[in-house]
Enzyme design. Structure first.
Site, PDB file in Angstrom:
ATOM      1  N   ALA A 146       7.217  10.912  -0.610  1.00  0.00           N
ATOM      2  CA  ALA A 146       6.529   9.957  -1.482  1.00  0.00           C
ATOM      3  C   ALA A 146       5.294   9.453  -0.754  1.00  0.00           C
ATOM      4  O   ALA A 146       5.203   9.513   0.482  1.00  0.00           O
ATOM      5  CB  ALA A 146       7.442   8.794  -1.847  1.00  0.00           C
ATOM      6  N   SER A 149       0.261   3.138  -1.062  1.00  0.00           N
ATOM      7  CA  SER A 149      -1.079   2.678  -0.702  1.00  0.00           C
ATOM      8  C   SER A 149      -1.320   2.635   0.795  1.00  0.00           C
ATOM      9  O   SER A 149      -2.394   3.008   1.271  1.00  0.00           O
ATOM     10  CB  SER A 149      -1.321   1.284  -1.288  1.00  0.00           C
ATOM     11  OG  SER A 149      -0.293   0.392  -0.863  1.00  0.00           O
ATOM     12  N   ASP A 302       8.764  -7.154  -2.292  1.00  0.00           N
ATOM     13  CA  ASP A 302       8.146  -6.059  -3.055  1.00  0.00           C
ATOM     14  C   ASP A 302       9.241  -5.159  -3.647  1.00  0.00           C
ATOM     15  O   ASP A 302       9.275  -3.969  -3.412  1.00  0.00           O
ATOM     16  CB  ASP A 302       7.227  -5.246  -2.134  1.00  0.00           C
ATOM     17  CG  ASP A 302       6.369  -4.256  -2.915  1.00  0.00           C
ATOM     18  OD1 ASP A 302       6.150  -4.481  -4.115  1.00  0.00           O
ATOM     19  OD2 ASP A 302       5.934  -3.247  -2.327  1.00  0.00           O
TER      20      ASP A 302
END
Length: 306
Positions: A146, A149, A302
């Site tokens: 994966a 950012s 997050d």
């Protein structure tokens, strides 16, 4: 003398470094290419940049006219890189400000970010690990699992057979983020004054929130220290698993943790009874979140489904 061109010129004059002007030119070129030339013109940035000797190209402006605005914004953020991808990730949690079609596009930035080719990562990995990853690990997958950012993740196996993930910070990201944050702070001030429709979104406050988040996330070792604190706090909840950190391979730009195979939170179709009890999963998840927030005062900030 007032108006957008004046404020834009003042902003550009205070940028100071030529590298920031070059980055601003790139940002505006991407915005123009993705259909936001009108906003660039209204801010007066194009004329001011051209007077500073940085020409902008307005060709191919209409190429993306048939794409929905939310998609255009997401594509522009992807092209602009880590700072803007992170901004999009923050906006993905603001359903109070954006409609479902916008949130759906912003959510794609959690796990659909273009990866960095492994060859660009090798010099940094050799410096941090002391050797090529294929030598350090018994197996190292060059194709990422994966990408996000700040970093991307590759699967690997330790020589003792432990399956792990190697999280690698994007190269030169700290310098790019620093330049972007300087530009965004100035752009937000100009935009908030000259584009009244943006004021409810509080651009300057959003940039400050973005800066705090990015500065913390750049240190991948700090992330692991926080993970270990949370694991200790949640030890009383045996159904919560926090991946173990392998400190022998962990640095500021790379960390290594146990690989945990699982189902992403948004794949509810895969959580079918009787194998999975959704009520029990929801109850245990809520218990863990409330314990982190109410009892521990240290929580995962997050928790997106990716």
């Amino acid at each position: 003398m007032t108006g957008p061109p004046y404020h834009a010129a003042m902003m550009i004059e205070t940028l100071g470094a030529a590298r920031d002007l070059g980055r601003l030119r790139h940002i505006l070129a991407v915005l123009i290419r993705h259909g936001f030339g009108d906003s660039v013109r209204r801010l007066g940035l194009a004329d001011s940049l051209q007077r500073a000797g940085h020409a902008l190209h307005w060709d191919h402006v209409g190429d993306l006219a048939q794409i929905e605005p939310a998609v255009q914004v997401r594509l522009a953020m992807e092209e602009l890189g880590p700072t803007f991808v992170k901004l999009g990730q923050i906006l993905a949690g603001r359903a109070d400000l954006f409609g479902p079609e916008w949130i759906a596009e912003f959510e794609k930035l959690h796990s659909h970010v273009p990866a960095v080719p492994i060859e660009r990562l090798r010099p940094q990995l050799r410096e941090d690990l002391g050797a090529e990853p294929e030598a350090v690990f018994a197996r190292f997958d060059t194709e990422p699992l994966a990408a996000a950012s700040i970093a991307q993740v590759h699967r690997a196996r330790l020589h003792d057979g432990t399956e792990v993930v190697v999280k690698i910070r994007r190269p030169d990201i700290a310098e790019t983020i620093a330049a972007d944050l300087r530009l965004l702070a100035r752009l937000a001030a100009v935009a908030e004054e000259q584009l009244p429709w943006l004021q409810p979104y509080r651009p300057q406050q959003l940039v400050k929130e973005l800066a705090r988040s990015l500065q913390r996330e750049l240190d991948l070792a700090s992330e692991c220290r926080s993970a270990e604190r949370i694991a200790k706090n949640l030890a009383a909840l045996p159904w919560i698993v926090v991946p173990r950190v392998h400190w022998a391979y962990t640095r500021e730009r790379v960390n290594v943790q146990d690989f945990i195979d699982g189902i992403a939170g948004h794949h509810l179709d895969r959580l079918r009874p009787p194998e999975y009890d959704r009520r029990l999963l929801a109850r245990r998840g809520a218990q863990a979140v409330l314990k982190m927030i109410v009892e521990d005062g240290l929580f995962h900030a997050d928790p997106h489904p990716g």
